[in-house]
Scaffold this motif. Structure first.
Motif, PDB file in Angstrom:
ATOM      1  N   TYR A 146     114.206 -46.979  13.631  1.00 40.70           N
ATOM      2  CA  TYR A 146     113.796 -46.900  15.034  1.00 40.70           C
ATOM      3  C   TYR A 146     114.903 -47.393  15.953  1.00 40.70           C
ATOM      4  CZ  TYR A 146     113.289 -51.976  15.027  1.00 40.70           C
ATOM      5  OH  TYR A 146     113.549 -53.322  14.953  1.00 40.70           O
ATOM      6  N   VAL A 147     114.785 -47.020  17.224  1.00 38.35           N
ATOM      7  CA  VAL A 147     115.707 -47.485  18.252  1.00 38.35           C
ATOM      8  C   VAL A 147     114.953 -48.502  19.109  1.00 38.35           C
ATOM      9  CG1 VAL A 147     117.133 -46.784  20.214  1.00 38.35           C
ATOM     10  CG2 VAL A 147     116.834 -45.232  18.271  1.00 38.35           C
ATOM     11  N   PRO A 148     115.516 -49.695  19.306  1.00 38.34           N
ATOM     12  CA  PRO A 148     114.820 -50.686  20.140  1.00 38.34           C
ATOM     13  C   PRO A 148     114.738 -50.229  21.602  1.00 38.34           C
ATOM     14  CG  PRO A 148     117.003 -51.482  19.477  1.00 38.34           C
ATOM     15  CD  PRO A 148     116.766 -50.193  18.747  1.00 38.34           C
ATOM     16  N   ILE A 149     114.011 -50.963  22.396  1.00 36.93           N
ATOM     17  CA  ILE A 149     113.909 -50.638  23.824  1.00 36.93           C
ATOM     18  C   ILE A 149     115.254 -50.980  24.494  1.00 36.93           C
ATOM     19  CG2 ILE A 149     112.664 -51.120  25.970  1.00 36.93           C
ATOM     20  CD1 ILE A 149     110.735 -50.067  23.918  1.00 36.93           C
ATOM     21  N   ILE A 150     115.797 -50.020  25.223  1.00 43.26           N
ATOM     22  CA  ILE A 150     117.052 -50.252  25.954  1.00 43.26           C
ATOM     23  C   ILE A 150     116.882 -49.751  27.387  1.00 43.26           C
ATOM     24  CG2 ILE A 150     118.539 -50.135  23.909  1.00 43.26           C
ATOM     25  CD1 ILE A 150     119.194 -47.203  24.741  1.00 43.26           C
ATOM     26  N   GLU A 151     117.918 -49.872  28.201  1.00 42.30           N
ATOM     27  CA  GLU A 151     117.757 -49.439  29.600  1.00 42.30           C
ATOM     28  C   GLU A 151     117.546 -47.935  29.721  1.00 42.30           C
ATOM     29  OE1 GLU A 151     121.173 -49.548  32.167  1.00 42.30           O
ATOM     30  OE2 GLU A 151     122.525 -49.851  30.473  1.00 42.30           O
ATOM     31  N   ASN A 152     117.947 -47.163  28.713  1.00 40.78           N
ATOM     32  CA  ASN A 152     117.764 -45.715  28.739  1.00 40.78           C
ATOM     33  C   ASN A 152     116.395 -45.272  28.208  1.00 40.78           C
ATOM     34  OD1 ASN A 152     121.020 -45.953  27.631  1.00 40.78           O
ATOM     35  ND2 ASN A 152     120.557 -45.033  29.597  1.00 40.78           N
ATOM     36  N   THR A 153     115.557 -46.210  27.810  1.00 40.10           N
ATOM     37  CA  THR A 153     114.244 -45.858  27.266  1.00 40.10           C
ATOM     38  C   THR A 153     113.367 -45.223  28.346  1.00 40.10           C
ATOM     39  OG1 THR A 153     114.407 -47.703  25.726  1.00 40.10           O
ATOM     40  CG2 THR A 153     112.203 -46.791  26.096  1.00 40.10           C
ATOM     41  N   ILE A 154     112.815 -44.040  28.034  1.00 37.66           N
ATOM     42  CA  ILE A 154     111.927 -43.397  29.012  1.00 37.66           C
ATOM     43  C   ILE A 154     110.507 -43.198  28.468  1.00 37.66           C
ATOM     44  CG2 ILE A 154     113.706 -42.284  30.412  1.00 37.66           C
ATOM     45  CD1 ILE A 154     113.176 -39.714  28.734  1.00 37.66           C
ATOM     46  N   ALA A 155     110.276 -43.647  27.228  1.00 34.15           N
ATOM     47  CA  ALA A 155     108.916 -43.688  26.682  1.00 34.15           C
ATOM     48  C   ALA A 155     108.924 -44.699  25.549  1.00 34.15           C
ATOM     49  CB  ALA A 155     108.482 -42.323  26.177  1.00 34.15           C
ATOM     50  N   GLU A 156     107.826 -45.452  25.430  1.00 37.84           N
ATOM     51  CA  GLU A 156     107.738 -46.477  24.386  1.00 37.84           C
ATOM     52  C   GLU A 156     106.556 -46.203  23.473  1.00 37.84           C
ATOM     53  OE1 GLU A 156     107.422 -50.395  26.083  1.00 37.84           O
ATOM     54  OE2 GLU A 156     109.035 -49.995  27.522  1.00 37.84           O
ATOM     55  N   THR A 157     106.694 -46.668  22.235  1.00 35.94           N
ATOM     56  CA  THR A 157     105.586 -46.595  21.287  1.00 35.94           C
ATOM     57  C   THR A 157     105.525 -47.915  20.542  1.00 35.94           C
ATOM     58  OG1 THR A 157     105.703 -44.205  21.041  1.00 35.94           O
ATOM     59  CG2 THR A 157     104.783 -45.396  19.182  1.00 35.94           C
ATOM     60  N   ASN A 158     104.326 -48.281  20.115  1.00 41.59           N
ATOM     61  CA  ASN A 158     104.181 -49.500  19.348  1.00 41.59           C
ATOM     62  C   ASN A 158     103.848 -49.190  17.903  1.00 41.59           C
ATOM     63  OD1 ASN A 158     102.348 -51.799  18.169  1.00 41.59           O
ATOM     64  ND2 ASN A 158     103.647 -52.719  19.719  1.00 41.59           N
ATOM     65  N   TYR A 159     104.713 -49.638  17.008  1.00 49.25           N
ATOM     66  CA  TYR A 159     104.408 -49.635  15.576  1.00 49.25           C
ATOM     67  C   TYR A 159     105.209 -50.792  14.987  1.00 49.25           C
ATOM     68  CZ  TYR A 159     103.307 -48.063  10.880  1.00 49.25           C
ATOM     69  OH  TYR A 159     102.824 -47.984   9.577  1.00 49.25           O
ATOM     70  N   ILE A 160     104.565 -51.748  14.446  1.00 54.05           N
ATOM     71  CA  ILE A 160     105.133 -53.023  14.018  1.00 54.05           C
ATOM     72  C   ILE A 160     105.627 -53.783  15.254  1.00 54.05           C
ATOM     73  CG2 ILE A 160     106.799 -54.220  12.522  1.00 54.05           C
ATOM     74  CD1 ILE A 160     106.603 -51.709  10.677  1.00 54.05           C
ATOM     75  N   GLY A 161     106.443 -53.164  16.086  1.00 57.98           N
ATOM     76  CA  GLY A 161     106.804 -53.700  17.401  1.00 57.98           C
ATOM     77  C   GLY A 161     106.957 -52.536  18.358  1.00 57.98           C
ATOM     78  N   ASN A 162     107.395 -52.840  19.595  1.00 55.38           N
ATOM     79  CA  ASN A 162     107.649 -51.752  20.538  1.00 55.38           C
ATOM     80  C   ASN A 162     109.025 -51.158  20.260  1.00 55.38           C
ATOM     81  OD1 ASN A 162     105.250 -52.171  21.767  1.00 55.38           O
ATOM     82  ND2 ASN A 162     106.087 -52.898  23.708  1.00 55.38           N
ATOM     83  N   PHE A 163     109.112 -49.850  20.307  1.00 59.58           N
ATOM     84  CA  PHE A 163     110.415 -49.206  20.130  1.00 59.58           C
ATOM     85  C   PHE A 163     110.545 -48.012  21.082  1.00 59.58           C
ATOM     86  CE2 PHE A 163     107.685 -46.969  17.132  1.00 59.58           C
ATOM     87  CZ  PHE A 163     108.048 -45.641  17.325  1.00 59.58           C
TER      88      PHE A 163
END
Lengths: 196, 250
Positions: A146-163
């Motif tokens: 997975y890719v962690p949340i970064i400034e370019n994130t435009i949608a998030e999903t939660n599985y184990i953590g947010n990614f």
């Protein structure tokens, strides 16, 4: 509209072809550099292993081509991961379009099965890629990294953590999930990409 | 949150969907592509197409149907039946299938699981197991439930996982077609044992059976055929029910 799907050693390219055909588009599947460069929009799909795929892209000099693309480009699944800086899958340097690492999921409890496979929700939606979509619509995922949340994130999903379920920077767009397999929601997202 | 999946299974014979009762008596249930599309519109999360005559009669799999499904349906689908070697898998994936399900071939040649995982990724390789409880022991069967093997359900499922299977699709032959609920006890044991998702199959007769298979059987996905094909359960209504029962569904 001239849509090119980049042909390389990755599975599932034909799912994307079919999905576009359902939207009335006849895409060109090619690895030809001139054809890619003359496209209106480009899709970079992928199911496979990061290191093998990066090696292939480099060998065919598609890596340099991809980072200099000026048209809207949509990376899907492994495509998105390869657009990041590096991947823990095979410990490989990737294209570096997005300044983020690709990390392996670490399960916290028995129920956290890997791969993250199936339908999960996307939220915190930004960018026109998600025009006319609301938070918590379900899309289809299959991935172990997975890719962690970064400034370019435009949608998030939660599985184990947010990614990051999706990324955007300049003309580059990417989804970790498979819009081509995500029912009506996925169709909307692909349509939005075509209309960018 | 990851949703529990509802998966209609379409057994295909001579291009038509059929549903067996305890794997023997077939009743006709319609056109596979049309039916698949209907389920997708109703909210099915995935589809499984099994070429049920393939392993029995040695018939090669149904590539045209797979192409047709891939062209018309926008959710993931798995195909199975008659897959004996890597080349069969390659053809099916190229025709547009997302995953393949291997059953008898995996028991006969367990290396096939690893070969599929290595070449196409674990997520492609669903290992299907048909088993029946004989004197308290779950025995795996070959050839659509016709021939008992020397494998035991739990050890074989674990072996399949270790070899690279992406999911286990467990059909209880004792429950299949009987409509009295899934084999929840065995399923829960399987789910506790494995790190990969478990798809439950065999026994759905009413909505409550789905709630039970997720809560008691700890399954990640539930597969059913007859109750959907004959309109006894509408997938949309089933999901409303499951949502009310606090389960996460799409």
């Amino acid at each position: 509209m001239n849509i090119v799907i980049i042909e390389y050693n990755a599975g599932n390219i034909y799912s994307v072809v079919y999905a576009l055909k359902r939207l009335g588009i006849n895409p060109v599947v090619t690895a030809d550099k001139a054809e890619i460069l003359s496209a209106d929009k480009i899709i970079f799909p992928g199911v496979g292993e990061a290191k093998t795929t990066m090696d292939y892209l480099k060998y065919h000099q598609l890596d340099q081509l991809l980072i200099h693309i000026k048209q809207p480009l949509l990376g899907i699944c492994l495509g998105m991961q390869l657009m990041c800086k590096s991947s823990e899958e095979g410990n490989v340097d990737c294209l570096g379009i997005f300044d983020a690492p690709v990390l392996k999921f670490h399960p916290e409890k028995h129920e956290d099965k890997i791969p993250h496979m199936g339908w999960n929700t996307i939220s915190n939606l930004k960018s026109n890629l998600y025009k006319n979509l609301t938070d918590n619509e379900f899309v289809y995922f299959v991935h172990s990294y997975y890719v962690p949340i970064i400034e370019n994130t435009i949608a998030e999903t939660n599985y184990i953590g947010n990614f990051s379920a999706s990324l955007h920077k300049n003309n580059f767009y990417a989804t970790q999930f498979h819009p081509e397999k995500s029912g009506k929601t996925g169709e909307k997202i692909l349509k939005n990409f075509l209309e960018l | 949150m990851l949703a529990k999946r509802i998966i209609p299974c379409l057994d295909v014979k001579d291009g038509k969907t059929v549903k067996g009762v305890n794997f023997v008596n077939f009743r006709d249930a319609g056109d596979p592509v049309e039916l698949g599309k209907q389920y997708s519109d109703q909210g099915a999360d995935e589809l499984v197409y099994l070429d049920i005559t393939a392993s029995h009669e040695g018939r090669k799999t149904f590539l045209d149907l797979v192409r047709n499904v891939a062209a018309h349906i926008n959710i993931p689908f798995t195909v199975g039946g008659g897959i004996n070697e890597l080349n069969d898998v390659d053809k099916l994936l190229n025709a547009g299938a997302d995953k393949v399900s291997i059953n008898s071939a995996a028991i006969r040649n367990p290396n096939l699981i690893g070969e599929i995982a290595e070449n196409f990724g674990s997520q492609v390789c669903v290992t299907a197991i048909d088993a029946a409880c004989v004197n308290g022991k779950w025995i795996c069967y070959l050839n659509g439930g016709r021939v008992p093997s020397d494998k035991e359900l739990f050890s074989w499922a674990k072996e399949a996982e270790n070899r690279g299977a992406g999911e286990i699709l467990f059909t209880s032959m004792d429950h299949d077609g009987v409509k009295t609920g899934y084999a929840n006890e065995a399923l829960a044991r399987l789910s506790d044992l494995l790190k990969i998702p478990v798809i439950a199959s065999g026994g759905a007769g009413e909505k409550k059976h789905f709630k039970d298979v997720f809560q008691l059987g700890k399954a990640d996905a539930a597969l059913a055929a007859g109750v959907f094909h004959f309109g006894e359960i509408n997938i949309n209504e089933l999901k409303d029910y499951l949502r009310k029962e606090q389960l996460i569904v799409r």
